[in-house]
Design an enzyme around this catalytic site. Structure first.
Site, PDB file in Angstrom:
ATOM      1  N   ARG A 284      15.013   1.574  -0.879  1.00 40.73           N
ATOM      2  CA  ARG A 284      13.820   2.420  -1.066  1.00 40.73           C
ATOM      3  C   ARG A 284      14.268   3.620  -1.875  1.00 40.73           C
ATOM      4  NH1 ARG A 284       9.252   4.397   3.141  1.00 40.73           N
ATOM      5  NH2 ARG A 284       8.585   2.296   2.568  1.00 40.73           N
TER       6      ARG A 284
ATOM      7  N   CYS B  56      -1.567   1.224   4.402  1.00 41.51           N
ATOM      8  CA  CYS B  56      -0.146   0.888   4.555  1.00 41.51           C
ATOM      9  C   CYS B  56       0.540   1.776   5.595  1.00 41.51           C
ATOM     10  CB  CYS B  56       0.562   0.993   3.211  1.00 41.51           C
ATOM     11  SG  CYS B  56       0.560   2.654   2.516  1.00 41.51           S
TER      12      CYS B  56
ATOM     13  N   HIS C 191       5.286  -1.299  -4.276  1.00 39.61           N
ATOM     14  CA  HIS C 191       5.666  -1.496  -2.864  1.00 39.61           C
ATOM     15  C   HIS C 191       5.380  -2.969  -2.515  1.00 39.61           C
ATOM     16  CE1 HIS C 191       6.789  -0.685   1.119  1.00 39.61           C
ATOM     17  NE2 HIS C 191       5.858   0.163   1.511  1.00 39.61           N
TER      18      HIS C 191
ATOM     19  N   ARG D  67       4.626  -6.519   8.716  1.00 40.26           N
ATOM     20  CA  ARG D  67       5.785  -6.192   7.880  1.00 40.26           C
ATOM     21  C   ARG D  67       6.998  -6.981   8.383  1.00 40.26           C
ATOM     22  NH1 ARG D  67       5.938  -1.365   5.072  1.00 40.26           N
ATOM     23  NH2 ARG D  67       7.819  -2.296   4.213  1.00 40.26           N
TER      24      ARG D  67
ATOM     25  N   GLN E 156       5.058  -4.292   1.165  1.00 43.12           N
ATOM     26  CA  GLN E 156       3.816  -3.915   1.831  1.00 43.12           C
ATOM     27  C   GLN E 156       2.731  -4.956   1.558  1.00 43.12           C
ATOM     28  OE1 GLN E 156       3.201  -1.108   3.841  1.00 43.12           O
ATOM     29  NE2 GLN E 156       1.378  -2.339   4.267  1.00 43.12           N
TER      30      GLN E 156
ATOM     31  N   ASP F 184      -4.658   4.859   0.606  1.00 42.55           N
ATOM     32  CA  ASP F 184      -3.325   5.384   0.927  1.00 42.55           C
ATOM     33  C   ASP F 184      -3.400   6.903   0.759  1.00 42.55           C
ATOM     34  OD1 ASP F 184      -0.589   5.609   1.435  1.00 42.55           O
ATOM     35  OD2 ASP F 184       0.053   4.855  -0.521  1.00 42.55           O
TER      36      ASP F 184
HETATM   37  N1  NVA Z   1       2.306   5.876  -1.411  1.00 42.12           N
HETATM   38  C1  NVA Z   1       3.105   6.211  -0.264  1.00 42.12           C
HETATM   39  C2  NVA Z   1       3.424   4.980   0.527  1.00 42.12           C
HETATM   40  C3  NVA Z   1       4.264   5.193   1.748  1.00 42.12           C
HETATM   41  C4  NVA Z   1       4.558   3.920   2.467  1.00 42.12           C
HETATM   42  C5  NVA Z   1       4.372   6.893  -0.731  1.00 42.12           C
HETATM   43  O1  NVA Z   1       4.969   6.456  -1.712  1.00 42.12           O
HETATM   44  O2  NVA Z   1       4.754   7.889  -0.126  1.00 42.12           O
HETATM   45  N1   CP Z   2       4.141   1.479   4.890  1.00 38.60           N
HETATM   46  C1   CP Z   2       5.434   1.842   4.881  1.00 38.60           C
HETATM   47  O1   CP Z   2       6.219   1.434   4.011  1.00 38.60           O
HETATM   48  O2   CP Z   2       5.795   2.665   5.898  1.00 38.60           O
HETATM   49  P1   CP Z   2       7.148   3.491   6.045  1.00 38.60           P
HETATM   50  O3   CP Z   2       7.128   4.556   4.980  1.00 38.60           O
HETATM   51  O4   CP Z   2       7.095   4.054   7.431  1.00 38.60           O
HETATM   52  O5   CP Z   2       8.307   2.563   5.839  1.00 38.60           O
END
Ligand code: NVA
Ligand code: CP
Length: 299
Positions: free
Chosen positions: A103, A258, A130, A286, A133, A218
């Site tokens: 990540r 998500c 993502h 997930r 997801q 989101d």
């Molecule tokens: N769009 C959000 C998703 C988190 C799972 C982010 O990138 O922070």
């Molecule tokens: N939706 C998701 O990826 O959650 P986290 O940021 O908690 O991993």
């Protein structure tokens, strides 16, 4: 050459659908308490340059249930935080582990890891996509409603990383995605072009949500955009998924998010905690969807 999952379309559509079937089987096995150690002794390195709850827990639990183990590496306490190049990290980890989940910020980092390593790489979220997801989101839809081909999906809010993955999957699996977003926050024109008639952008969220079978959203500010939060909150005024907006969707529309969510910003508490919401099932999937993915890449 290793198989990777750097973005949604790295799985061809038939494989994508077969993984969703396998995810459903794995969910049943796990629920029944039946052992399914298909990745006995395998190790997944998990690099986190951003925070996570679901992604970390689902991968770590998932690889354990498949008979392997997950190794959590954060920027703060690995050499990545002290500037070791990602290419060197890829080479070193490839000598020891069976796959790497990452990540991070730039999509290019994930690509470099795949280019310089010798093991499968999984994108656990970047600023651009993502894909893990979306596997869980699709499993949630398929489990409840069957194939998503031909369905109408509304994305309300910021055209962010998760939205980009929805766009790719819309074209890939053959459904309509209607994005409702304010001017200045629309998807990347090149990505939009790539998705062709599968994706339509509306400024009016009511036009985007009309007759939708599935509504999703989101946060307005993603990780890394914390400084823009106040400005974004005002730009997205009127784009909250609340009961009034939901009335435009089809009566039995599902609501997905998500997570993590900000109640009172992108979604009202009534909607996310209401009867159309499937967010907890979606979060749980997930685990199952990524177990199917790990089997596919690591077995
Ligand atoms: N769009 C959000 C998703 C988190 C799972 C982010 O990138 O922070
Ligand atoms: N939706 C998701 O990826 O959650 P986290 O940021 O908690 O991993």
């Amino acid at each position: 050459m290793s198989k990777h999952f750097l973005l949604d379309t790295d799985l061809d559509a038939a494989t994508y659908r077969s993984l969703l079937e396998r995810a459903r089987e794995l969910k049943a096995l796990q629920r029944a308490g039946t052992p399914h150690r298909t990745l006995d002794g395998k190790v997944l390195a998990m690099i986190f340059e951003k925070s996570s709850t679901r992604t970390r827990v689902s991968f770590e639990t998932g690889i354990y249930q498949l008979g392997g183990m997950g190794l959590y590496l954060s920027t703060r306490d690995s050499q990545l935080g002290r500037g070791e190049p990602i290419a060197d990290t890829a080479r070193a980890l490839s000598e020891m582990v069976d796959a790497i989940m990452i990540r991070t910020f730039a999509q290019d980092t994930v690509e470099q890891l795949a280019e310089h390593g010798r093991v499968p790489v999984i994108n656990g979220l970047t600023d651009s996509y993502h894909p893990c997801q979306l596997l869980a989101d699709m499993q949630t839809w398929f489990d409840r409603r069957g194939d998503i081909r031909g369905a109408r999906v509304a994305w309300i809010g910021d055209a962010n990383n998760v939205c980009n993955s929805w766009m790719l999957v819309a074209k890939h699996l053959g459904f309509e995605l209607h994005i409702g977003c304010p001017p200045g926050f629309a998807p990347d024109p090149d990505l939009l072009k790539l998705c062709g008639s599968s994706v339509t952008v509306h400024q009016d969220p009511r036009a985007a949500i009309e007759q939708a079978d599935l509504v999703t959203t989101d946060v307005f500010s993603s990780m890394g955009q914390e400084e823009e939060a106040a400005q974004r909150l005002s730009a997205f005024r009127g784009y909250q998924v609340d009961d009034t907006l939901m009335q435009g969707a089809s009566k039995d529309a599902l609501f997905m998010h998500c997570l993590p969510a900000h109640r009172g910003e992108e979604v009202s508490a009534e909607v996310i905690d209401g009867p159309q919401s499937v967010v907890w099932e979606q979060a749980g999937n997930r685990l199952h969807a990524q177990k199917a993915l790990m089997e596919h890449l690591m077995a």
